[in-house]
Design an enzyme around this catalytic site. Structure first.
Site, mmCIF file in Angstrom:
data_model
loop_
_atom_site.group_PDB
_atom_site.id
_atom_site.type_symbol
_atom_site.label_atom_id
_atom_site.label_comp_id
_atom_site.label_asym_id
_atom_site.label_seq_id
_atom_site.Cartn_x
_atom_site.Cartn_y
_atom_site.Cartn_z
ATOM 1 C CG ASN A 1 42.869 36.015 100.194
ATOM 2 O OD1 ASN A 1 42.207 35.391 100.469
ATOM 3 N ND2 ASN A 1 43.286 36.317 99.050
ATOM 4 C CG HIS B 1 37.601 35.831 97.989
ATOM 5 N ND1 HIS B 1 38.175 35.355 99.084
ATOM 6 C CD2 HIS B 1 39.072 35.898 97.373
ATOM 7 C CE1 HIS B 1 39.424 35.043 99.133
ATOM 8 N NE2 HIS B 1 39.942 35.581 98.245
ATOM 9 C CB CYS C 1 39.678 32.246 97.053
ATOM 10 S SG CYS C 1 41.609 32.491 97.127
HETATM 11 O O1 UT7 Z 1 42.633 35.273 96.601
HETATM 12 C C1 UT7 Z 1 42.660 35.214 95.325
HETATM 13 C C2 UT7 Z 1 43.245 35.935 94.534
HETATM 14 N N1 UT7 Z 1 44.139 37.115 94.880
HETATM 15 C C3 UT7 Z 1 43.950 38.480 94.821
HETATM 16 O O2 UT7 Z 1 42.919 38.531 94.265
HETATM 17 C C4 UT7 Z 1 45.241 39.379 94.711
HETATM 18 C C5 UT7 Z 1 45.061 40.154 93.510
HETATM 19 N N2 UT7 Z 1 46.010 41.218 93.566
HETATM 20 C C6 UT7 Z 1 46.210 42.205 94.522
HETATM 21 O O3 UT7 Z 1 45.349 42.458 95.449
HETATM 22 C C7 UT7 Z 1 46.953 43.235 94.332
HETATM 23 O O4 UT7 Z 1 47.778 43.203 92.847
HETATM 24 C C8 UT7 Z 1 48.445 43.153 95.306
HETATM 25 C C9 UT7 Z 1 48.046 43.717 96.679
HETATM 26 C C10 UT7 Z 1 48.974 41.705 95.334
HETATM 27 C C11 UT7 Z 1 49.491 44.145 94.751
HETATM 28 O O5 UT7 Z 1 49.193 45.604 94.775
HETATM 29 P P1 UT7 Z 1 49.270 46.289 93.292
HETATM 30 O O6 UT7 Z 1 48.875 47.422 93.341
HETATM 31 O O7 UT7 Z 1 48.786 45.384 92.243
HETATM 32 O O8 UT7 Z 1 50.974 46.427 93.624
HETATM 33 P P2 UT7 Z 1 52.008 45.828 92.485
HETATM 34 O O9 UT7 Z 1 52.197 44.429 92.630
HETATM 35 O O10 UT7 Z 1 52.008 46.512 91.065
HETATM 36 O O11 UT7 Z 1 53.241 46.537 93.075
HETATM 37 C C12 UT7 Z 1 53.495 48.080 93.253
HETATM 38 C C13 UT7 Z 1 54.608 48.391 93.937
HETATM 39 C C14 UT7 Z 1 55.907 47.465 93.153
HETATM 40 O O12 UT7 Z 1 57.107 48.380 93.501
HETATM 41 P P3 UT7 Z 1 57.572 49.148 92.068
HETATM 42 O O13 UT7 Z 1 57.840 47.926 91.127
HETATM 43 O O14 UT7 Z 1 56.354 49.971 91.785
HETATM 44 O O15 UT7 Z 1 58.676 49.907 92.581
HETATM 45 C C15 UT7 Z 1 56.036 46.550 94.340
HETATM 46 O O16 UT7 Z 1 57.351 46.037 94.566
HETATM 47 O O17 UT7 Z 1 54.681 47.969 95.318
HETATM 48 C C16 UT7 Z 1 55.842 47.220 95.688
HETATM 49 N N3 UT7 Z 1 55.276 46.254 96.546
HETATM 50 C C17 UT7 Z 1 55.263 46.481 98.114
HETATM 51 N N4 UT7 Z 1 55.625 47.763 98.584
HETATM 52 C C18 UT7 Z 1 55.492 47.753 100.109
HETATM 53 C C19 UT7 Z 1 54.756 44.925 96.507
HETATM 54 N N5 UT7 Z 1 54.382 44.613 97.675
HETATM 55 C C20 UT7 Z 1 54.881 45.550 98.609
HETATM 56 C C21 UT7 Z 1 54.755 45.653 100.029
HETATM 57 N N6 UT7 Z 1 55.115 46.532 100.845
HETATM 58 N N7 UT7 Z 1 54.098 44.513 100.879
#
Ligand code: UT7
Length: 322
Positions: free
Chosen positions: A279, A249, A113
């Site tokens: 992204n 970004h 990125c």
């Molecule tokens: O571009 C370069 C770098 N990339 C980034 O900067 C990405 C950085 N990370 C993020 O933006 C975030 O961590 C994400 C958007 C990827 C994820 O958000 P989060 O708030 O960190 O969610 P999480 O991974 O902790 O997941 C929370 C819950 C999980 O369920 P449980 O375990 O709490 O029951 C996931 O399974 O959300 C669930 N989940 C979803 N639910 C509905 C994960 N993806 C989805 C989805 N729809 N698409």
């Protein structure tokens, strides 16, 4: 003193728009989850037969027109991308050929990125050294072809696009400072598991996909983006209040908001495109710059801080007067 100055900008987004509602039909997700956790509402997705160089060429033509330059003027082409058309020749040479340019150096830079900021920083060195008079610098990705469309944790995040700038020498600023960094110890948090010398011919459907520990990436991203921005301000003896625009970004609206808050910069001074683009990796910063320029928010003379963070990890900032 010679500065590098942006003489024109352009962007290109593939025609097909995929909304969060479209994604609800593919994976177990909701518009509400995607909006609240990421800020993304829609993203552009390249057609099956479209390649990243196609996007580059479209964006480049617009930037060249904006700068009032022709193919004959371009004497350097640098493309930041993680999703080139081919392993070789490098994508910048493909773009060079399509634009009818012959002979000038053309190369690509892979810094995930942060690719565009690495490309712009490298170009700045060529210009300051007096070797380059008119550079075409692009950040472009078709990242949706690297995504596992059954993995809801990643497929909802990404989009395709290209942003291009023309950079020329100028006696007035211009790019004032560039800061790049990287730390390979974080590879496991965000990577693509297949490459030219690793498992290329073993890869089957489902093997190739972006692997990310989102939560952990999130934390390092906020910390690093705040640090990188402060580093740029300190190096130039500039107060955050002097900035006209922050162009970060566009990975996640929550990361952008947290970074702005850390720096004490109001969101009104931040260019945000993640809702429309998702992204787009290396394309996100130059496309956001072009959005701000074309909608009239960014004016000549404005002080702008560009910053990015990506797989590697890599990071960088460019402080400039537009
Ligand atoms: O571009 C370069 C770098 N990339 C980034 O900067 C990405 C950085 N990370 C993020 O933006 C975030 O961590 C994400 C958007 C990827 C994820 O958000 P989060 O708030 O960190 O969610 P999480 O991974 O902790 O997941 C929370 C819950 C999980 O369920 P449980 O375990 O709490 O029951 C996931 O399974 O959300 C669930 N989940 C979803 N639910 C509905 C994960 N993806 C989805 C989805 N729809 N698409």
């Amino acid at each position: 003193m010679i500065y590098s100055k942006i003489a024109g900008t352009g962007r290109y987004l593939p025609a097909r728009i995929m909304t969060n509602a479209d994604l609800e039909k593919i994976v177990d997700t909701t518009d509400e989850w995607i909006r609240t956790r990421t800020g993304v509402e829609r993203r552009h997705v390249a057609a099956e037969d479209q390649t990243t160089s196609d996007l580059c060429v479209e964006a480049a033509v617009i930037a060249m027109e904006d700068a009032g330059v022709t193919a004959d003027d371009i004497d350097l082409i640098v493309v930041g991308t993680t999703s080139p058309d081919l392993i070789f020749p490098n994508i910048a040479t493909l773009v060079q050929h399509r634009l009818g340019i012959h002979g000038c150096p053309a190369f690509s830079i892979e810094a995930a990125c942060t690719g565009f900021l690495y490309a712009l920083t490298t170009t700045d060195k060529f210009i300051r050294a007096g070797e380059t008079k008119c550079a075409l610098v692009i950040g472009a990705e078709i990242i949706t072809k690297l995504v596992d469309w059954t993995d809801r944790a990643t497929c909802v995040l990404f989009g395709d696009g290209a942003g291009a700038v023309i950079v020329k020498p100028s006696e007035e600023a211009g790019i004032m400072s560039c800061h790049l960094g990287a730390d390979g110890q974080y590879k496991e948090l965000l990577y693509y598991p297949v490459g030219a010398s690793k498992d290329l011919h073993k890869a089957g459907v489902g093997d190739s996909r972006i692997l990310m520990k989102g939560n952990e990436v999130f934390k390092v991203a906020v910390r690093t983006l705040g640090k990188v921005a402060q580093e740029a301000l300190d190096a130039n003896g500039i107060d955050k209040d002097d900035l006209d625009w922050l162009i970060p970004h566009q990975a996640n609206l929550r990361i952008i908001q947290a970074t702005a808050k850390r720096l004490g910069i109001p969101m009104e001074k931040v260019i945000v495109t993640v809702q429309d683009h998702g992204n787009t990796s290396a394309a996100s910063v130059p496309m956001a710059l072009d959005v701000g320029v074309r909608d009239g928010r960014i004016q000549r003379g404005h002080l702008i801080l560009l910053e990015a963070f990506g797989g590697g990890f890599t990071w960088g900032s460019v402080l400039m007067r537009y």
